[in-house]
Design a protein around this motif. Structure first.
Motif, PDB file in Angstrom:
ATOM      1  N   VAL A  50       0.852  -1.177   0.000  1.00  0.00           N
ATOM      2  CA  VAL A  50       0.000   0.000   0.000  1.00  0.00           C
ATOM      3  C   VAL A  50       0.888   1.226   0.000  1.00  0.00           C
ATOM      4  O   VAL A  50       1.802   1.340   0.817  1.00  0.00           O
ATOM      5  CB  VAL A  50      -0.931   0.012   1.237  1.00  0.00           C
ATOM      6  CG1 VAL A  50      -1.750   1.294   1.283  1.00  0.00           C
ATOM      7  CG2 VAL A  50      -1.848  -1.203   1.216  1.00  0.00           C
ATOM      8  N   LYS A  51       0.662   2.125  -0.946  1.00  0.00           N
ATOM      9  CA  LYS A  51       1.495   3.322  -1.042  1.00  0.00           C
ATOM     10  C   LYS A  51       0.666   4.576  -0.820  1.00  0.00           C
ATOM     11  O   LYS A  51      -0.515   4.615  -1.163  1.00  0.00           O
ATOM     12  CB  LYS A  51       2.146   3.386  -2.423  1.00  0.00           C
ATOM     13  CG  LYS A  51       3.177   2.308  -2.615  1.00  0.00           C
ATOM     14  CD  LYS A  51       3.819   2.422  -3.973  1.00  0.00           C
ATOM     15  CE  LYS A  51       4.886   1.348  -4.129  1.00  0.00           C
ATOM     16  NZ  LYS A  51       5.332   1.260  -5.515  1.00  0.00           N
ATOM     17  N   ASP A  52       1.324   5.585  -0.249  1.00  0.00           N
ATOM     18  CA  ASP A  52       0.622   6.842  -0.012  1.00  0.00           C
ATOM     19  C   ASP A  52       0.579   7.671  -1.297  1.00  0.00           C
ATOM     20  O   ASP A  52       0.977   7.213  -2.369  1.00  0.00           O
ATOM     21  CB  ASP A  52       1.267   7.602   1.143  1.00  0.00           C
ATOM     22  CG  ASP A  52       2.647   8.148   0.796  1.00  0.00           C
ATOM     23  OD1 ASP A  52       3.066   8.046  -0.371  1.00  0.00           O
ATOM     24  OD2 ASP A  52       3.313   8.673   1.698  1.00  0.00           O
ATOM     25  N   ARG A  59       3.081   1.022   6.186  1.00  0.00           N
ATOM     26  CA  ARG A  59       3.056  -0.207   6.978  1.00  0.00           C
ATOM     27  C   ARG A  59       2.158  -0.016   8.190  1.00  0.00           C
ATOM     28  O   ARG A  59       1.923   1.112   8.615  1.00  0.00           O
ATOM     29  CB  ARG A  59       4.463  -0.559   7.467  1.00  0.00           C
ATOM     30  CG  ARG A  59       5.392  -0.891   6.345  1.00  0.00           C
ATOM     31  CD  ARG A  59       6.629  -1.615   6.869  1.00  0.00           C
ATOM     32  NE  ARG A  59       7.362  -2.203   5.756  1.00  0.00           N
ATOM     33  CZ  ARG A  59       8.189  -1.517   4.960  1.00  0.00           C
ATOM     34  NH1 ARG A  59       8.390  -0.229   5.159  1.00  0.00           N
ATOM     35  NH2 ARG A  59       8.803  -2.114   3.972  1.00  0.00           N
ATOM     36  N   ASP A  60       1.712  -1.137   8.732  1.00  0.00           N
ATOM     37  CA  ASP A  60       0.943  -1.081   9.964  1.00  0.00           C
ATOM     38  C   ASP A  60       1.708  -0.269  11.001  1.00  0.00           C
ATOM     39  O   ASP A  60       2.909  -0.457  11.166  1.00  0.00           O
ATOM     40  CB  ASP A  60       0.711  -2.488  10.525  1.00  0.00           C
ATOM     41  CG  ASP A  60      -0.352  -3.249   9.740  1.00  0.00           C
ATOM     42  OD1 ASP A  60      -1.079  -2.597   8.963  1.00  0.00           O
ATOM     43  OD2 ASP A  60      -0.445  -4.456   9.915  1.00  0.00           O
ATOM     44  N   GLY A  61       1.010   0.618  11.703  1.00  0.00           N
ATOM     45  CA  GLY A  61       1.647   1.376  12.768  1.00  0.00           C
ATOM     46  C   GLY A  61       2.261   2.682  12.327  1.00  0.00           C
ATOM     47  O   GLY A  61       2.729   3.459  13.153  1.00  0.00           O
ATOM     48  N   ASP A  62       2.285   2.948  11.030  1.00  0.00           N
ATOM     49  CA  ASP A  62       2.842   4.205  10.540  1.00  0.00           C
ATOM     50  C   ASP A  62       1.987   5.393  10.972  1.00  0.00           C
ATOM     51  O   ASP A  62       0.810   5.253  11.278  1.00  0.00           O
ATOM     52  CB  ASP A  62       2.902   4.203   9.008  1.00  0.00           C
ATOM     53  CG  ASP A  62       4.190   3.607   8.481  1.00  0.00           C
ATOM     54  OD1 ASP A  62       5.081   3.315   9.294  1.00  0.00           O
ATOM     55  OD2 ASP A  62       4.301   3.432   7.257  1.00  0.00           O
ATOM     56  N   THR A  63       2.625   6.566  10.991  1.00  0.00           N
ATOM     57  CA  THR A  63       1.895   7.804  11.207  1.00  0.00           C
ATOM     58  C   THR A  63       1.782   8.512   9.868  1.00  0.00           C
ATOM     59  O   THR A  63       2.766   8.633   9.137  1.00  0.00           O
ATOM     60  CB  THR A  63       2.641   8.701  12.205  1.00  0.00           C
ATOM     61  OG1 THR A  63       2.716   8.020  13.451  1.00  0.00           O
ATOM     62  CG2 THR A  63       1.910  10.025  12.400  1.00  0.00           C
ATOM     63  N   VAL A  64       0.581   8.936   9.535  1.00  0.00           N
ATOM     64  CA  VAL A  64       0.381   9.616   8.258  1.00  0.00           C
ATOM     65  C   VAL A  64      -0.292  10.965   8.481  1.00  0.00           C
ATOM     66  O   VAL A  64      -0.849  11.240   9.537  1.00  0.00           O
ATOM     67  CB  VAL A  64      -0.495   8.773   7.301  1.00  0.00           C
ATOM     68  CG1 VAL A  64       0.171   7.444   6.975  1.00  0.00           C
ATOM     69  CG2 VAL A  64      -1.875   8.537   7.878  1.00  0.00           C
ATOM     70  N   ILE A  87      -1.707   3.646  11.968  1.00  0.00           N
ATOM     71  CA  ILE A  87      -2.652   3.148  10.968  1.00  0.00           C
ATOM     72  C   ILE A  87      -2.545   1.634  10.841  1.00  0.00           C
ATOM     73  O   ILE A  87      -1.542   1.029  11.215  1.00  0.00           O
ATOM     74  CB  ILE A  87      -2.399   3.771   9.586  1.00  0.00           C
ATOM     75  CG1 ILE A  87      -0.998   3.408   9.077  1.00  0.00           C
ATOM     76  CG2 ILE A  87      -2.596   5.283   9.636  1.00  0.00           C
ATOM     77  CD1 ILE A  87      -0.807   3.719   7.612  1.00  0.00           C
ATOM     78  N   ARG A  88      -3.611   1.048  10.322  1.00  0.00           N
ATOM     79  CA  ARG A  88      -3.633  -0.385  10.090  1.00  0.00           C
ATOM     80  C   ARG A  88      -4.060  -0.589   8.643  1.00  0.00           C
ATOM     81  O   ARG A  88      -5.044  -0.016   8.190  1.00  0.00           O
ATOM     82  CB  ARG A  88      -4.660  -1.034  11.018  1.00  0.00           C
ATOM     83  CG  ARG A  88      -4.293  -2.414  11.501  1.00  0.00           C
ATOM     84  CD  ARG A  88      -5.107  -2.750  12.750  1.00  0.00           C
ATOM     85  NE  ARG A  88      -6.541  -2.607  12.505  1.00  0.00           N
ATOM     86  CZ  ARG A  88      -7.299  -3.546  11.940  1.00  0.00           C
ATOM     87  NH1 ARG A  88      -6.774  -4.693  11.576  1.00  0.00           N
ATOM     88  NH2 ARG A  88      -8.579  -3.361  11.743  1.00  0.00           N
ATOM     89  N   LEU A  89      -3.287  -1.368   7.907  1.00  0.00           N
ATOM     90  CA  LEU A  89      -3.622  -1.611   6.507  1.00  0.00           C
ATOM     91  C   LEU A  89      -4.689  -2.692   6.427  1.00  0.00           C
ATOM     92  O   LEU A  89      -4.569  -3.734   7.051  1.00  0.00           O
ATOM     93  CB  LEU A  89      -2.374  -2.034   5.740  1.00  0.00           C
ATOM     94  CG  LEU A  89      -1.233  -1.013   5.795  1.00  0.00           C
ATOM     95  CD1 LEU A  89      -0.053  -1.516   4.976  1.00  0.00           C
ATOM     96  CD2 LEU A  89      -1.681   0.353   5.298  1.00  0.00           C
TER      97      LEU A  89
END
Ligand SMILES: [Zn+2]
Length: 118
Positions: A50-52, A59-64, A87-89
């Motif tokens: 999954v790309k921004d 990735r799971d746990g990222d801050t966006v 975040i959770r994908l």
């Protein structure tokens, strides 16, 4: 059986085939064990990437940081620049591939195309 054979790591030929436990490249003759090639980039076969909005891998746990969004039940929507932690994908409906909680809004799903990794 090995599905989705990887391209040749040497010449990136796509017409590789499996022979016993090895993958063989008909172009340059390179043989390798596909399980070992997973270590260098490109995670295990079948893993979704999954790309921004700008192409960073999420990735799971990222801050966006989200772009301005309309949110159901909120007249003001979500402000651009709102940080979303942890975040959770997910494989959500209608292209929503991020499950998260946003302060003041609660749990919601976003599309990866409207966020940028912080
Ligand atoms: Zn090759």
């Amino acid at each position: 059986m090995i599905d989705n054979l990887p391209s040749c790591p040497k010449c990136s030929c796509e017409y590789t085939y499996a022979m016993n436990a090895l993958v063989v490249c008909p172009e340059c003759g390179h043989e390798w064990a596909p399980a070992e090639s997973g270590a260098e980039g490109g995670g295990p076969a079948g893993e979704r990437v999954v790309k921004d909005a700008v192409g960073n891998v999420l990735r799971d746990g990222d801050t966006v940081v989200v772009k301005a969004l309309k949110a159901k039940g909120s007249p003001s929507g979500i402000k651009a620049g709102t940080k979303v932690r942890g975040i959770r994908l997910v494989d959500g409906v209608d292209g929503h591939d991020i499950d998260c909680r946003i302060d003041g809004f609660g749990a919601m799903q976003l599309k990866s195309s409207v966020v940028k990794r912080a």
